[in-house]
Design a protein around this motif. Structure first.
Motif, mmCIF file in Angstrom:
data_model
loop_
_atom_site.group_PDB
_atom_site.id
_atom_site.type_symbol
_atom_site.label_atom_id
_atom_site.label_comp_id
_atom_site.label_asym_id
_atom_site.label_seq_id
_atom_site.Cartn_x
_atom_site.Cartn_y
_atom_site.Cartn_z
ATOM 1 N N VAL A 20 35.137 38.444 38.087
ATOM 2 C CA VAL A 20 35.045 37.525 36.950
ATOM 3 C C VAL A 20 33.628 36.976 36.807
ATOM 4 N N SER A 21 32.928 36.808 37.930
ATOM 5 C CA SER A 21 31.566 36.265 37.876
ATOM 6 C C SER A 21 30.601 37.183 37.136
ATOM 7 N N THR A 22 30.978 38.461 36.980
ATOM 8 C CA THR A 22 30.120 39.413 36.274
ATOM 9 C C THR A 22 30.414 39.463 34.778
ATOM 10 N N ARG A 23 31.460 38.755 34.344
ATOM 11 C CA ARG A 23 31.894 38.830 32.955
ATOM 12 C C ARG A 23 31.429 37.604 32.175
ATOM 13 N N THR A 240 38.039 42.566 30.118
ATOM 14 C CA THR A 240 37.955 41.604 31.214
ATOM 15 C C THR A 240 39.322 41.364 31.838
ATOM 16 N N ILE A 241 40.319 41.134 30.998
ATOM 17 C CA ILE A 241 41.659 40.846 31.532
ATOM 18 C C ILE A 241 42.276 42.095 32.151
ATOM 19 N N ASN A 242 42.062 43.255 31.528
ATOM 20 C CA ASN A 242 42.567 44.502 32.125
ATOM 21 C C ASN A 242 42.021 44.683 33.538
ATOM 22 N N GLY A 243 40.721 44.454 33.713
ATOM 23 C CA GLY A 243 40.105 44.625 35.019
ATOM 24 C C GLY A 243 40.639 43.642 36.050
ATOM 25 N N LEU A 244 40.806 42.392 35.644
ATOM 26 C CA LEU A 244 41.343 41.384 36.556
ATOM 27 C C LEU A 244 42.782 41.708 36.934
ATOM 28 N N ALA A 245 43.570 42.140 35.970
ATOM 29 C CA ALA A 245 44.971 42.474 36.241
ATOM 30 C C ALA A 245 45.092 43.620 37.235
ATOM 31 N N ALA A 246 44.199 44.593 37.146
ATOM 32 C CA ALA A 246 44.234 45.728 38.070
ATOM 33 C C ALA A 246 43.954 45.274 39.504
ATOM 34 N N ILE A 247 43.039 44.336 39.673
ATOM 35 C CA ILE A 247 42.750 43.796 41.001
ATOM 36 C C ILE A 247 43.966 43.071 41.558
ATOM 37 N N VAL A 248 44.629 42.282 40.719
ATOM 38 C CA VAL A 248 45.802 41.523 41.167
ATOM 39 C C VAL A 248 46.949 42.472 41.529
ATOM 40 N N TRP A 249 47.192 43.475 40.705
ATOM 41 C CA TRP A 249 48.267 44.420 41.012
ATOM 42 C C TRP A 249 48.034 45.103 42.347
ATOM 43 N N LYS A 250 46.811 45.527 42.587
ATOM 44 C CA LYS A 250 46.483 46.218 43.837
ATOM 45 C C LYS A 250 46.816 45.349 45.038
ATOM 46 N N ASP A 251 46.527 44.061 44.938
ATOM 47 C CA ASP A 251 46.800 43.161 46.049
ATOM 48 C C ASP A 251 48.291 42.850 46.175
ATOM 49 N N MET A 252 48.941 42.576 45.047
ATOM 50 C CA MET A 252 50.335 42.142 45.078
ATOM 51 C C MET A 252 51.301 43.270 45.407
ATOM 52 N N SER A 253 50.900 44.506 45.120
ATOM 53 C CA SER A 253 51.818 45.626 45.366
ATOM 54 C C SER A 253 51.578 46.294 46.712
#
Length: 253
Positions: A20-23, A240-253
Motif C-alpha cells: 500500500v505504501s507504493t500506491r 490497488t484493491i486487487n493487489g491488496l486482496a491477493a496478498i490477504v487471500w494468500k495469507d488467509m488461505s
C-alpha cells in the motif's frame, strides 16, 4: 481427522502495508476472520465516501423493514434490489433509498450493529454534484465489517432467509464488477461482494474506489473491506484493491 486450522497472523501487516505504501492515495482496510472473531486493520484516516458500497446498507435496511417469508421483500422491491446489487443500478438504489426512509432510517438501522463512524448523506440531489448524493455517505472499513457481519452471523436484525438472499445477490454481481476483494482469489472460492466507484472531482482525476464482501474457500472464511481515495484514475484504484486482496487471500488461505 481434519488438520487443525492454523492461527492466522495479521494479513494486513508487513507485505500488505509495504504494498500500500507504493500506491497513490489513501487506502484504509479491515479483515475479519469469521471463525475466530478477530479483526485486523490497515491505514489511518478520516471516513471516506462510500460510493455504491452504500447500496449494501440500503439493502440491509430494506430487509429489516420489509422482511418476512422466504424471500423477504415484495416482488417490486425484489426486482429493484437485484438491479441495485447485481448491476449497481443507480436509479434502483435511489428508489429504494427513498422507500426505506432515506438517511434517517439508514442511520437508525446502523445503530444496532454499531456503525459509529458512518454518516448517511443528507442529500440525493446535491448542489454541484452530478452523481446521486447517497454515494457521499461516509464510512470506515471497520463499520463495513460490522455491516457485513449481519449477513454471515446470526443476529436479531435479519433472518437466516434474508441473510441468504442478500448474499445470493452479492454472489451474482455482474462479471464486469467482480473486481476488488476478489483479486487473487481462485474461482473455486465463494465471493460475495459489493463495489463502489465515484469520481470526486469534475476532471476525473480523484477517484473513490471501494470493495467490501465475504470470501470463503480452502477452509477459510473472512470478511474484507477496502476504501481507497485519491486515485488518479478509476482503474488505478481497482488495481490497488486487487493487489491488496491477493496478498490477504494468500495469507488467509
Amino acid at each position: 481427522p481434519a488438520p487443525a486450522r492454523r492461527r492466522h497472523q495479521d494479513p494486513l501487516a508487513a507485505a500488505a502495508a509495504s504494498y500500500v505504501s507504493t500506491r497513490a492515495g489513501t487506502v484504509l482496510a479491515a479483515v475479519y476472520d469469521i471463525a475466530r472473531g478477530q479483526t485486523w486493520r490497515l491505514g489511518q484516516g478520516q471516513p471516506q465516501a462510500e460510493a455504491s458500497v452504500v447500496k449494501l446498507d440500503v439493502l440491509e435496511t430494506l430487509l429489516a423493514e420489509q422482511g418476512g417469508g422466504s424471500t423477504g421483500l415484495p416482488a417490486t422491491n425484489q426486482s429493484l434490489a437485484q438491479q441495485m446489487i447485481e448491476d449497481s443500478d443507480n436509479a434502483a438504489a435511489t428508489s429504494l433509498w427513498y422507500d426505506v426512509g432515506g438517511a434517517a432510517s439508514i442511520r437508525s438501522f446502523n445503530a444496532a450493529p454499531g456503525l459509529t463512524h458512518t454518516s448517511p448523506s443528507s442529500c440525493v440531489d446535491c448542489p454541484g454534484f452530478r452523481w446521486p448524493g447517497w454515494g457521499l455517505t461516509t464510512t470506515t472499513p471497520t463499520d463495513q465489517i460490522s455491516l457485513l457481519r449481519e449477513l454471515v452471523e446470526p443476529n436479531v436484525l435479519l433472518t437466516s432467509a434474508e441473510r441468504s438472499y442478500a448474499l445470493s445477490l452479492m454472489e451474482n454481481v455482474t462479471p464486469s464488477q467482480r473486481w476488488g476483494i476478489s483479486g487473487g482469489v481462485p474461482p473455486q472460492a465463494t465471493v460475495a461482494l459489493k463495489n463502489g466507484w465515484l469520481p470526486l472531482d469534475s476532471t476525473g482525476t480523484d477517484w473513490q474506489i471501494n470493495s467490501v464482501g465475504w470470501i470463503s474457500g480452502r477452509r477459510t472464511g473472512y470478511l474484507m473491506a477496502v476504501l481507497a481515495t485519491g486515485n488518479p484514475t478509476e482503474q488505478y484504484g481497482i488495481d490497488t484493491i486487487n493487489g491488496l486482496a491477493a496478498i490477504v487471500w494468500k495469507d488467509m488461505s
